[in-house]
Design a protein around this motif. Structure first.
Motif, PDB file in Angstrom:
ATOM      1  N   CYS A 187       3.079  -5.411  -0.779  1.00  0.00           N
ATOM      2  CA  CYS A 187       2.175  -6.249  -0.010  1.00  0.00           C
ATOM      3  C   CYS A 187       1.266  -7.097  -0.904  1.00  0.00           C
ATOM      4  O   CYS A 187       0.167  -6.690  -1.261  1.00  0.00           O
ATOM      5  CB  CYS A 187       1.326  -5.375   0.907  1.00  0.00           C
ATOM      6  SG  CYS A 187       0.310  -6.308   2.013  1.00  0.00           S
ATOM      7  N   TYR A 231       1.204   2.076   8.975  1.00  0.00           N
ATOM      8  CA  TYR A 231       1.475   0.712   9.494  1.00  0.00           C
ATOM      9  C   TYR A 231       0.889   0.507  10.889  1.00  0.00           C
ATOM     10  O   TYR A 231       1.371  -0.326  11.654  1.00  0.00           O
ATOM     11  CB  TYR A 231       2.991   0.446   9.511  1.00  0.00           C
ATOM     12  CG  TYR A 231       3.581   0.505   8.134  1.00  0.00           C
ATOM     13  CD1 TYR A 231       3.354  -0.519   7.218  1.00  0.00           C
ATOM     14  CD2 TYR A 231       4.313   1.607   7.714  1.00  0.00           C
ATOM     15  CE1 TYR A 231       3.846  -0.442   5.927  1.00  0.00           C
ATOM     16  CE2 TYR A 231       4.815   1.690   6.420  1.00  0.00           C
ATOM     17  CZ  TYR A 231       4.575   0.661   5.537  1.00  0.00           C
ATOM     18  OH  TYR A 231       5.059   0.732   4.251  1.00  0.00           O
ATOM     19  N   LYS A 272      -2.084  -0.751   3.311  1.00  0.00           N
ATOM     20  CA  LYS A 272      -1.330  -1.833   3.935  1.00  0.00           C
ATOM     21  C   LYS A 272      -2.262  -2.754   4.715  1.00  0.00           C
ATOM     22  O   LYS A 272      -2.112  -3.970   4.688  1.00  0.00           O
ATOM     23  CB  LYS A 272      -0.267  -1.249   4.871  1.00  0.00           C
ATOM     24  CG  LYS A 272       0.521  -0.088   4.274  1.00  0.00           C
ATOM     25  CD  LYS A 272       1.490  -0.521   3.191  1.00  0.00           C
ATOM     26  CE  LYS A 272       2.160   0.667   2.542  1.00  0.00           C
ATOM     27  NZ  LYS A 272       3.229   0.316   1.637  1.00  0.00           N
ATOM     28  N   THR A 326      -2.697  -1.618  -2.038  1.00  0.00           N
ATOM     29  CA  THR A 326      -1.840  -0.449  -2.307  1.00  0.00           C
ATOM     30  C   THR A 326      -2.246   0.271  -3.599  1.00  0.00           C
ATOM     31  O   THR A 326      -2.041   1.474  -3.715  1.00  0.00           O
ATOM     32  CB  THR A 326      -0.354  -0.856  -2.386  1.00  0.00           C
ATOM     33  OG1 THR A 326      -0.240  -1.964  -3.283  1.00  0.00           O
ATOM     34  CG2 THR A 326       0.185  -1.261  -1.032  1.00  0.00           C
TER      35      THR A 326
END
Ligand code: PLP
Length: 386
Positions: free
Chosen positions: A37, A201, A232, A237
Protein backbone atom coordinates in the motif's frame (compact mmCIF):
# COMPACT_ATOMS: atom_id res chain seq x y z
CA UNK A 1 25.77 -27.16 9.20
CA UNK A 2 25.90 -29.40 12.28
CA UNK A 3 24.05 -27.08 14.65
CA UNK A 4 20.49 -28.28 15.04
CA UNK A 5 17.60 -25.90 14.40
CA UNK A 6 14.23 -26.18 16.12
CA UNK A 7 11.74 -28.52 14.48
CA UNK A 8 9.33 -25.64 14.08
CA UNK A 9 11.57 -24.18 11.37
CA UNK A 10 10.62 -27.06 9.08
CA UNK A 11 8.16 -25.91 6.47
CA UNK A 12 8.36 -22.24 7.53
CA UNK A 13 9.93 -20.36 4.62
CA UNK A 14 10.09 -16.86 3.18
CA UNK A 15 6.66 -15.96 1.91
CA UNK A 16 6.05 -16.30 -1.81
CA UNK A 17 4.88 -12.69 -1.73
CA UNK A 18 8.25 -11.37 -0.62
CA UNK A 19 9.97 -13.58 -3.21
CA UNK A 20 7.86 -12.06 -5.98
CA UNK A 21 8.78 -8.59 -4.79
CA UNK A 22 12.47 -9.48 -5.19
CA UNK A 23 11.82 -10.89 -8.69
CA UNK A 24 9.89 -7.75 -9.61
CA UNK A 25 12.70 -5.48 -8.44
CA UNK A 26 15.19 -7.42 -10.59
CA UNK A 27 13.28 -6.56 -13.77
CA UNK A 28 12.05 -3.10 -12.68
CA UNK A 29 8.43 -4.24 -13.03
CA UNK A 30 5.23 -2.92 -11.44
CA UNK A 31 4.73 -4.70 -8.16
CA UNK A 32 1.15 -5.83 -7.71
CA UNK A 33 2.30 -8.68 -5.49
CA UNK A 34 2.91 -7.34 -1.98
CA UNK A 35 0.11 -5.58 -0.07
CA UNK A 36 2.42 -2.77 0.95
CA UNK A 37 0.00 0.00 0.00
CA UNK A 38 2.12 2.88 -1.27
CA UNK A 39 -0.63 5.46 -0.90
CA UNK A 40 -0.41 8.78 0.96
CA UNK A 41 -0.29 8.75 4.76
CA UNK A 42 -3.01 11.13 6.03
CA UNK A 43 -1.44 14.56 6.80
CA UNK A 44 -3.18 14.63 10.21
CA UNK A 45 -1.31 11.49 11.14
CA UNK A 46 2.06 12.78 9.94
CA UNK A 47 1.59 15.98 11.95
CA UNK A 48 0.48 14.02 14.98
CA UNK A 49 3.66 11.96 14.81
CA UNK A 50 5.87 15.06 14.70
CA UNK A 51 4.04 16.45 17.71
CA UNK A 52 4.29 13.18 19.61
CA UNK A 53 8.05 13.14 18.98
CA UNK A 54 8.41 16.73 20.20
CA UNK A 55 6.23 16.06 23.22
CA UNK A 56 8.49 13.20 24.26
CA UNK A 57 6.49 9.97 24.09
CA UNK A 58 9.68 8.03 24.56
CA UNK A 59 9.18 5.47 27.28
CA UNK A 60 7.63 2.05 27.45
CA UNK A 61 3.87 2.18 27.51
CA UNK A 62 1.58 -0.15 29.42
CA UNK A 63 1.97 -3.49 27.65
CA UNK A 64 -1.62 -3.26 26.44
CA UNK A 65 -0.95 0.19 25.01
CA UNK A 66 -1.35 3.90 25.72
CA UNK A 67 -4.59 5.05 27.34
CA UNK A 68 -5.12 7.51 24.50
CA UNK A 69 -5.02 4.79 21.83
CA UNK A 70 -7.09 2.20 23.71
CA UNK A 71 -9.73 4.85 24.34
CA UNK A 72 -9.64 6.09 20.74
CA UNK A 73 -10.11 2.49 19.50
CA UNK A 74 -13.05 1.95 21.84
CA UNK A 75 -14.57 5.27 20.71
CA UNK A 76 -14.16 4.32 17.07
CA UNK A 77 -15.82 0.91 17.51
CA UNK A 78 -18.70 2.52 19.40
CA UNK A 79 -19.17 5.23 16.77
CA UNK A 80 -19.03 2.92 13.76
CA UNK A 81 -20.72 -0.20 15.04
CA UNK A 82 -22.44 0.76 18.30
CA UNK A 83 -20.06 -1.77 19.82
CA UNK A 84 -19.31 -1.05 23.48
CA UNK A 85 -15.88 -2.31 24.53
CA UNK A 86 -14.01 -1.54 27.76
CA UNK A 87 -10.79 0.29 26.80
CA UNK A 88 -9.24 -0.59 30.16
CA UNK A 89 -9.77 -4.34 30.02
CA UNK A 90 -10.80 -5.51 26.57
CA UNK A 91 -8.51 -3.65 24.13
CA UNK A 92 -4.84 -4.52 23.63
CA UNK A 93 -2.57 -2.47 21.36
CA UNK A 94 -0.09 -4.67 19.48
CA UNK A 95 2.74 -4.59 16.96
CA UNK A 96 0.49 -4.94 13.94
CA UNK A 97 -2.43 -7.30 13.73
CA UNK A 98 0.28 -9.88 13.04
CA UNK A 99 1.65 -9.32 16.54
CA UNK A 100 -1.89 -9.55 17.88
CA UNK A 101 -2.48 -12.94 16.25
CA UNK A 102 0.81 -14.31 17.52
CA UNK A 103 0.13 -13.23 21.11
CA UNK A 104 -3.43 -14.58 20.89
CA UNK A 105 -2.21 -17.96 19.62
CA UNK A 106 0.35 -18.15 22.42
CA UNK A 107 -2.33 -17.48 25.01
CA UNK A 108 -5.05 -19.72 23.60
CA UNK A 109 -3.55 -22.69 21.80
CA UNK A 110 -1.66 -25.74 23.00
CA UNK A 111 0.58 -27.72 20.64
CA UNK A 112 -1.60 -29.83 18.35
CA UNK A 113 -4.69 -27.65 18.74
CA UNK A 114 -6.44 -27.24 15.42
CA UNK A 115 -7.70 -24.04 13.84
CA UNK A 116 -9.95 -24.13 10.77
CA UNK A 117 -8.80 -21.76 8.03
CA UNK A 118 -11.09 -21.14 5.05
CA UNK A 119 -8.87 -21.75 2.00
CA UNK A 120 -7.55 -19.98 -0.05
CA UNK A 121 -6.05 -18.42 3.09
CA UNK A 122 -3.65 -15.66 4.08
CA UNK A 123 -0.32 -17.46 4.44
CA UNK A 124 0.69 -15.69 7.64
CA UNK A 125 -2.28 -17.22 9.44
CA UNK A 126 -1.14 -20.68 8.52
CA UNK A 127 2.53 -19.98 9.18
CA UNK A 128 1.92 -18.33 12.53
CA UNK A 129 -0.13 -21.30 13.71
CA UNK A 130 2.49 -23.67 12.45
CA UNK A 131 5.37 -21.77 14.03
CA UNK A 132 3.65 -21.94 17.41
CA UNK A 133 2.83 -25.64 17.30
CA UNK A 134 -0.81 -25.24 16.36
CA UNK A 135 -2.32 -27.07 13.41
CA UNK A 136 -3.80 -25.03 10.58
CA UNK A 137 -6.63 -27.04 9.02
CA UNK A 138 -7.38 -25.61 5.57
CA UNK A 139 -11.00 -25.89 4.47
CA UNK A 140 -11.31 -25.48 0.70
CA UNK A 141 -13.74 -22.84 -0.60
CA UNK A 142 -14.78 -22.32 -4.19
CA UNK A 143 -15.41 -19.01 -5.96
CA UNK A 144 -17.36 -16.84 -5.16
CA UNK A 145 -16.06 -17.97 -1.76
CA UNK A 146 -19.31 -18.02 0.20
CA UNK A 147 -18.66 -19.75 3.51
CA UNK A 148 -19.19 -23.48 3.20
CA UNK A 149 -20.48 -24.56 6.60
CA UNK A 150 -20.80 -28.20 5.54
CA UNK A 151 -17.11 -28.23 4.72
CA UNK A 152 -16.25 -26.49 8.00
CA UNK A 153 -18.31 -29.02 9.96
CA UNK A 154 -16.71 -31.90 8.10
CA UNK A 155 -13.27 -30.61 9.15
CA UNK A 156 -14.07 -30.54 12.89
CA UNK A 157 -12.22 -32.98 15.15
CA UNK A 158 -11.94 -33.26 18.93
CA UNK A 159 -8.77 -31.12 18.64
CA UNK A 160 -10.51 -28.21 16.89
CA UNK A 161 -10.21 -25.13 19.09
CA UNK A 162 -10.95 -22.20 16.82
CA UNK A 163 -12.04 -20.92 13.43
CA UNK A 164 -10.47 -18.03 11.54
CA UNK A 165 -12.86 -15.50 10.02
CA UNK A 166 -10.88 -13.11 7.83
CA UNK A 167 -13.33 -10.46 6.67
CA UNK A 168 -12.85 -8.81 4.23
CA UNK A 169 -10.53 -11.61 3.24
CA UNK A 170 -7.12 -11.74 1.71
CA UNK A 171 -6.73 -13.14 -0.96
CA UNK A 172 -10.38 -13.73 -1.99
CA UNK A 173 -11.95 -10.38 -1.08
CA UNK A 174 -14.80 -12.31 0.54
CA UNK A 175 -16.89 -10.26 3.01
CA UNK A 176 -18.71 -12.45 5.53
CA UNK A 177 -22.44 -11.68 5.62
CA UNK A 178 -24.46 -11.28 8.79
CA UNK A 179 -26.18 -14.60 8.03
CA UNK A 180 -22.81 -16.33 7.68
CA UNK A 181 -21.64 -14.83 10.95
CA UNK A 182 -24.77 -16.08 12.69
CA UNK A 183 -24.12 -19.54 11.31
CA UNK A 184 -20.52 -19.19 12.54
CA UNK A 185 -21.86 -18.32 15.99
CA UNK A 186 -24.04 -21.43 16.00
CA UNK A 187 -21.11 -23.62 15.00
CA UNK A 188 -18.76 -22.03 17.53
CA UNK A 189 -21.27 -22.33 20.38
CA UNK A 190 -22.18 -25.90 19.52
CA UNK A 191 -18.53 -27.02 19.50
CA UNK A 192 -17.22 -24.58 22.11
CA UNK A 193 -14.73 -22.91 19.79
CA UNK A 194 -12.93 -19.61 19.81
CA UNK A 195 -13.19 -17.39 16.75
CA UNK A 196 -10.18 -15.44 15.55
CA UNK A 197 -11.07 -12.65 13.20
CA UNK A 198 -8.83 -10.63 10.92
CA UNK A 199 -10.48 -7.34 10.04
CA UNK A 200 -7.46 -5.43 8.78
CA UNK A 201 -9.37 -4.54 5.56
CA UNK A 202 -12.54 -3.45 7.40
CA UNK A 203 -12.68 -0.10 5.61
CA UNK A 204 -12.41 -1.64 2.14
CA UNK A 205 -15.90 -3.04 1.48
CA UNK A 206 -17.65 -2.45 -1.85
CA UNK A 207 -20.97 -2.42 -3.70
CA UNK A 208 -23.17 -1.52 -0.73
CA UNK A 209 -21.96 -4.36 1.48
CA UNK A 210 -21.29 -3.67 5.15
CA UNK A 211 -18.47 -4.78 7.36
CA UNK A 212 -19.93 -6.59 10.35
CA UNK A 213 -17.41 -7.24 13.13
CA UNK A 214 -18.08 -10.86 14.11
CA UNK A 215 -17.85 -9.96 17.82
CA UNK A 216 -20.97 -7.78 17.46
CA UNK A 217 -23.11 -10.82 16.62
CA UNK A 218 -25.10 -11.80 19.67
CA UNK A 219 -23.49 -14.74 21.46
CA UNK A 220 -20.22 -14.48 19.50
CA UNK A 221 -18.46 -11.66 21.39
CA UNK A 222 -17.62 -13.82 24.40
CA UNK A 223 -15.62 -16.27 22.26
CA UNK A 224 -14.13 -13.92 19.67
CA UNK A 225 -10.64 -12.45 19.44
CA UNK A 226 -10.96 -9.49 17.07
CA UNK A 227 -7.75 -8.60 15.26
CA UNK A 228 -7.28 -5.38 13.35
CA UNK A 229 -4.94 -2.45 12.95
CA UNK A 230 -3.98 0.67 11.05
CA UNK A 231 -1.48 -0.62 8.48
CA UNK A 232 -3.94 -0.57 5.61
CA UNK A 233 -6.37 2.14 6.71
CA UNK A 234 -3.64 4.77 7.09
CA UNK A 235 -1.13 3.28 4.60
CA UNK A 236 1.41 2.72 7.40
CA UNK A 237 2.32 -0.93 6.99
CA UNK A 238 5.79 -0.23 8.37
CA UNK A 239 4.63 1.50 11.54
CA UNK A 240 3.35 -1.77 12.97
CA UNK A 241 0.41 -0.52 15.02
CA UNK A 242 -2.46 -2.97 15.46
CA UNK A 243 -4.81 -4.11 18.18
CA UNK A 244 -7.07 -6.84 19.39
CA UNK A 245 -10.33 -6.86 21.30
CA UNK A 246 -11.25 -9.83 23.49
CA UNK A 247 -13.20 -10.63 26.64
CA UNK A 248 -11.37 -9.13 29.65
CA UNK A 249 -9.92 -12.35 31.12
CA UNK A 250 -8.70 -13.47 27.70
CA UNK A 251 -7.33 -10.03 26.81
CA UNK A 252 -5.39 -9.96 30.06
CA UNK A 253 -3.65 -13.27 29.34
CA UNK A 254 -2.91 -12.28 25.75
CA UNK A 255 -1.35 -9.02 27.01
CA UNK A 256 1.19 -10.99 29.03
CA UNK A 257 2.43 -12.52 25.80
CA UNK A 258 2.60 -9.11 24.14
CA UNK A 259 4.76 -8.08 27.07
CA UNK A 260 7.01 -11.15 26.79
CA UNK A 261 7.36 -10.85 23.02
CA UNK A 262 8.06 -7.14 22.64
CA UNK A 263 7.01 -5.23 25.81
CA UNK A 264 4.79 -2.77 23.96
CA UNK A 265 4.20 -1.18 20.57
CA UNK A 266 6.33 1.92 19.82
CA UNK A 267 5.03 4.75 21.99
CA UNK A 268 5.26 7.75 19.62
CA UNK A 269 3.54 5.79 16.90
CA UNK A 270 0.76 4.73 19.26
CA UNK A 271 0.17 8.35 20.28
CA UNK A 272 0.14 9.58 16.68
CA UNK A 273 -2.37 6.94 15.63
CA UNK A 274 -4.54 7.74 18.68
CA UNK A 275 -4.76 11.38 17.62
CA UNK A 276 -5.50 10.59 13.98
CA UNK A 277 -8.14 8.06 14.95
CA UNK A 278 -9.86 10.60 17.18
CA UNK A 279 -9.62 13.37 14.56
CA UNK A 280 -10.19 11.88 11.11
CA UNK A 281 -13.81 12.30 9.99
CA UNK A 282 -15.95 9.51 8.45
CA UNK A 283 -15.36 11.11 5.04
CA UNK A 284 -11.68 10.03 5.18
CA UNK A 285 -12.72 6.39 5.38
CA UNK A 286 -15.45 6.79 2.76
CA UNK A 287 -12.89 8.30 0.40
CA UNK A 288 -10.29 5.54 0.73
CA UNK A 289 -13.04 3.01 0.12
CA UNK A 290 -14.29 4.86 -2.98
CA UNK A 291 -10.73 5.26 -4.29
CA UNK A 292 -10.07 1.53 -3.92
CA UNK A 293 -13.38 0.62 -5.53
CA UNK A 294 -12.30 2.60 -8.61
CA UNK A 295 -8.92 0.85 -8.56
CA UNK A 296 -10.65 -2.53 -8.22
CA UNK A 297 -12.76 -1.85 -11.27
CA UNK A 298 -9.80 -0.56 -13.24
CA UNK A 299 -7.69 -3.65 -12.58
CA UNK A 300 -10.61 -6.06 -13.09
CA UNK A 301 -11.34 -4.47 -16.48
CA UNK A 302 -7.71 -4.80 -17.49
CA UNK A 303 -7.63 -8.45 -16.37
CA UNK A 304 -10.76 -9.17 -18.41
CA UNK A 305 -9.18 -7.47 -21.42
CA UNK A 306 -6.10 -9.65 -20.95
CA UNK A 307 -8.33 -12.72 -20.86
CA UNK A 308 -7.35 -13.40 -17.26
CA UNK A 309 -10.87 -13.51 -15.73
CA UNK A 310 -11.00 -11.90 -12.27
CA UNK A 311 -13.00 -13.15 -9.27
CA UNK A 312 -14.33 -9.67 -8.51
CA UNK A 313 -13.60 -9.01 -4.81
CA UNK A 314 -16.33 -7.83 -2.41
CA UNK A 315 -13.75 -6.15 -0.19
CA UNK A 316 -10.01 -5.85 0.67
CA UNK A 317 -7.63 -4.68 -2.06
CA UNK A 318 -6.66 -7.88 -3.83
CA UNK A 319 -8.11 -9.72 -6.75
CA UNK A 320 -7.65 -13.36 -7.67
CA UNK A 321 -7.63 -13.93 -11.41
CA UNK A 322 -7.71 -17.07 -13.50
CA UNK A 323 -4.31 -17.29 -15.19
CA UNK A 324 -4.70 -20.81 -16.55
CA UNK A 325 -4.38 -19.61 -20.15
CA UNK A 326 -0.78 -18.49 -19.53
CA UNK A 327 2.03 -20.90 -20.41
CA UNK A 328 3.48 -22.87 -17.52
CA UNK A 329 2.71 -25.97 -15.50
CA UNK A 330 2.40 -24.24 -12.13
CA UNK A 331 1.10 -20.91 -10.87
CA UNK A 332 4.69 -19.89 -10.15
CA UNK A 333 5.69 -20.51 -13.76
CA UNK A 334 2.63 -18.61 -14.96
CA UNK A 335 3.23 -15.53 -12.83
CA UNK A 336 6.91 -15.55 -13.83
CA UNK A 337 5.81 -15.63 -17.47
CA UNK A 338 3.50 -12.71 -16.78
CA UNK A 339 6.28 -10.78 -15.09
CA UNK A 340 8.73 -11.44 -17.96
CA UNK A 341 6.30 -10.52 -20.70
CA UNK A 342 4.33 -7.66 -19.14
CA UNK A 343 6.47 -6.43 -16.24
CA UNK A 344 3.54 -6.97 -13.85
CA UNK A 345 4.32 -8.91 -10.67
CA UNK A 346 1.58 -10.91 -8.97
CA UNK A 347 1.51 -13.70 -6.41
CA UNK A 348 1.18 -17.33 -7.54
CA UNK A 349 -2.07 -18.92 -6.40
CA UNK A 350 -0.13 -21.74 -4.74
CA UNK A 351 0.77 -19.30 -1.92
CA UNK A 352 -2.79 -19.51 -0.63
CA UNK A 353 -3.32 -23.29 -0.58
CA UNK A 354 -1.90 -26.18 1.40
CA UNK A 355 -1.80 -28.41 -1.68
CA UNK A 356 0.88 -26.73 -3.84
CA UNK A 357 -1.04 -27.62 -7.03
CA UNK A 358 -4.46 -26.41 -5.90
CA UNK A 359 -3.91 -22.77 -6.85
CA UNK A 360 -2.18 -23.41 -10.17
CA UNK A 361 -4.89 -21.58 -12.13
CA UNK A 362 -4.77 -18.48 -9.95
CA UNK A 363 -2.70 -15.36 -9.35
CA UNK A 364 -3.34 -12.54 -6.87
CA UNK A 365 -3.02 -8.89 -7.86
CA UNK A 366 -2.88 -6.08 -5.26
CA UNK A 367 -4.45 -2.83 -6.42
CA UNK A 368 -3.57 -0.56 -3.48
CA UNK A 369 -1.15 1.25 -5.74
CA UNK A 370 -0.55 4.81 -6.84
CA UNK A 371 -2.66 5.75 -9.87
CA UNK A 372 0.35 6.05 -12.20
CA UNK A 373 1.68 2.59 -11.27
CA UNK A 374 -1.72 0.97 -11.55
CA UNK A 375 -2.25 2.66 -14.89
CA UNK A 376 1.08 1.31 -16.14
CA UNK A 377 0.23 -2.19 -14.93
CA UNK A 378 -3.24 -2.07 -16.51
CA UNK A 379 -1.84 -0.90 -19.84
CA UNK A 380 0.72 -3.71 -19.78
CA UNK A 381 -2.02 -6.24 -19.02
CA UNK A 382 -4.22 -4.95 -21.83
CA UNK A 383 -1.33 -5.33 -24.25
CA UNK A 384 -1.25 -9.03 -23.43
CA UNK A 385 -4.74 -9.59 -24.79
CA UNK A 386 -5.22 -12.54 -27.12
N1 PLP B 1 -3.99 -9.68 7.88
C1 PLP B 1 -4.15 -9.77 6.57
C2 PLP B 1 -5.32 -10.53 6.04
C3 PLP B 1 -3.25 -9.16 5.69
O1 PLP B 1 -3.42 -9.26 4.38
C4 PLP B 1 -2.15 -8.44 6.22
C5 PLP B 1 -1.14 -7.81 5.33
O2 PLP B 1 -1.04 -8.07 4.18
C6 PLP B 1 -2.02 -8.37 7.59
C7 PLP B 1 -2.94 -9.00 8.39
C8 PLP B 1 -0.87 -7.65 8.22
O3 PLP B 1 -1.36 -6.71 9.11
P1 PLP B 1 -0.41 -5.90 10.07
O4 PLP B 1 0.39 -4.97 9.26
O5 PLP B 1 -1.39 -5.20 10.98
O6 PLP B 1 0.41 -6.88 10.83
Amino acid sequence: MTLRLAQRTEGVTQSEIRKMTLECNKVGGVNLSQGVCDLEVPPVLREALKQAVDEGFNTYTRFDGLDSLRHAIAGDLKARHGWQVDPEREVVVTVGSTGAFMAACLALLDPGDEVLLPEPYYGYHRNCLRALGGVAVPVRHQAPFDIDFDALRAALTPRTRAIMACTPANPTGKVWTRAELEALRDLAVEHDLFVFTDEIYEHFVYDGREHVPPATIEGLGERTITLSGFSKTYAITGWRIGYLVAPAQVAEKISYFVDIAYVCAPSVLQEAVARALAELPPSYYQQICADHLAKRDQVCDALRAADLPPHVPQGSYYVLADVSRLPGATSKERVMHLLRTSGVASVPGSAFFEDPRAGDHLARFCYAKKDADLQRACEALREMAG
